[in-house]
Structures are given as C-alpha cells and as structure tokens.
Design an enzyme around this catalytic site. Structure first.
Site, mmCIF file in Angstrom:
data_model
loop_
_atom_site.group_PDB
_atom_site.id
_atom_site.type_symbol
_atom_site.label_atom_id
_atom_site.label_comp_id
_atom_site.label_asym_id
_atom_site.label_seq_id
_atom_site.Cartn_x
_atom_site.Cartn_y
_atom_site.Cartn_z
ATOM 1 N N HIS A 152 28.140 35.480 31.594
ATOM 2 C CA HIS A 152 27.404 36.639 31.276
ATOM 3 C C HIS A 152 25.971 36.154 31.042
ATOM 4 O O HIS A 152 25.025 36.882 31.481
ATOM 5 C CB HIS A 152 28.069 37.342 30.284
ATOM 6 N N LYS A 211 40.933 50.669 25.479
ATOM 7 C CA LYS A 211 41.045 49.044 25.785
ATOM 8 C C LYS A 211 41.048 48.490 24.255
ATOM 9 O O LYS A 211 39.925 48.533 23.514
ATOM 10 C CB LYS A 211 39.490 48.672 26.622
ATOM 11 N N ARG A 226 30.944 37.039 41.116
ATOM 12 C CA ARG A 226 31.875 35.703 40.939
ATOM 13 C C ARG A 226 32.206 35.373 42.430
ATOM 14 O O ARG A 226 32.528 34.281 42.677
ATOM 15 C CB ARG A 226 33.022 35.773 40.017
ATOM 16 N N SER A 234 35.953 36.942 30.631
ATOM 17 C CA SER A 234 36.376 37.029 29.116
ATOM 18 C C SER A 234 37.868 36.973 28.886
ATOM 19 O O SER A 234 38.203 36.428 27.960
ATOM 20 C CB SER A 234 35.786 38.343 28.625
#
Length: 166
Positions: A17, A41, A94, A131
């Site tokens: 990030h 979440k 990615r 993450s």
C-alpha cells in the site's frame, strides 16, 4: 491542483500500500488516503488507529512525501471524491485477477461521477501481499517485518499478543 485518492481499508497498511501511495505522491499535488469505515467488517485496528498508522508510516518513509493526507471515508468512493473535488482514484494492481473487478469499479465510478481511475502495477516484491495475509501470518507468530512499516509491525505484535490472551 491535481488531487487523487487512494482508497482502502488499510487494516493494516502494508509496504505494498505504502509503495502505491508514495509513487502516487510523485504524480499528484496531493494524495488523500481514504480509510474506509465499514461497520459490517470486523477490523483488527479501529479507524483512528489505522489512520494514525498510515500517517506514521508516511512520515517515517525514506521519501517522506509531504503531500499525503489521511481521511476517513464511508460510503461510495465517488461521493468522497465529489465532496472534496477530487477527480482521480489511484489503485494498485497485484495480479491479472485484480484487474477484472477493478476495471468494473473504475467504469462504474466514471459513469457515476466522471472520476477517472489510474492503475499502478504493484512492485513485484509485494505482488502476493494483502492485509488479510499479513494479519493471518502475524496471528500465528510468523515474521512479517519485511511486509509492513516498522510502526505497523510494533502494533501488530502487540495486538497479536492481546488476541492470544483473549
């Protein structure tokens, strides 16, 4: 002024990030890291903790970009952009598998608010990084020191100990 937003949950911010944020800071006059609030979440860090970790990570980065600000975001990223007069979203990709979803989001964001999305390829050393993966490895005592900024590593270790006691 050319402004862009880098949105995400950043729970926690990783070196991947941070790489995207720092690289974006070279292209724009201001980069706003929009830390998402999603009450549905479960996060390891609170919104305030995530924002402070990002500020510290940027401040301690060797490039130490002064044009990066951190703000909380809830709801649609385009609404965040519209409210702040931001015309660009910067996202890191990615893998090819990221592209399909991100392309749909970019097209939707453009159709809703005329906001353009710029994709940056992730540094290959972070192509596998997320993450969620960092949290899982840290939870089991794995070494993630090369994957997160030092300030995050310290907090991750403390939080992992807290969670192990619970």
């Amino acid at each position: 002024m050319r402004r862009a937003v880098c949105p995400g949950s950043f729970d926690p911010i990783t070196n991947g990030h941070l790489d995207i944020v720092v690289r974006a800071s070279k292209l724009f006059d201001e980069v706003v890291v929009a830390v998402s609030i999603n009450k549905n979440k479960a996060t390891l860090f609170t919104i305030d903790e995530r924002m402070e970790l990002i500020r510290e990570a940027v401040r301690n980065h060797p490039m130490s970009p002064s044009n990066v600000v951190v703000d909380a975001s809830h709801g649609l990223v385009v609404d965040f952009c519209r409210a702040r007069g931001i015309q660009s979203i910067v996202k890191g990709l990615r893998a090819v598998s990221d592209f399909d979803y991100e392309l749909q989001m970019a097209q939707m964001n453009n159709s809703l608010a005329g906001v353009e999305t710029l994709f940056m390829s992730t540094n290959p050393q972070y192509a596998f990084l997320s993450s969620s993966l960092v949290k899982e490895v840290a939870r089991y005592g794995g070494d993630v020191s090369h994957l997160v900024p030092d300030v995050v590593l310290k907090q991750l270790r403390e939080r992992a100990v807290e969670r192990a006691v619970e």
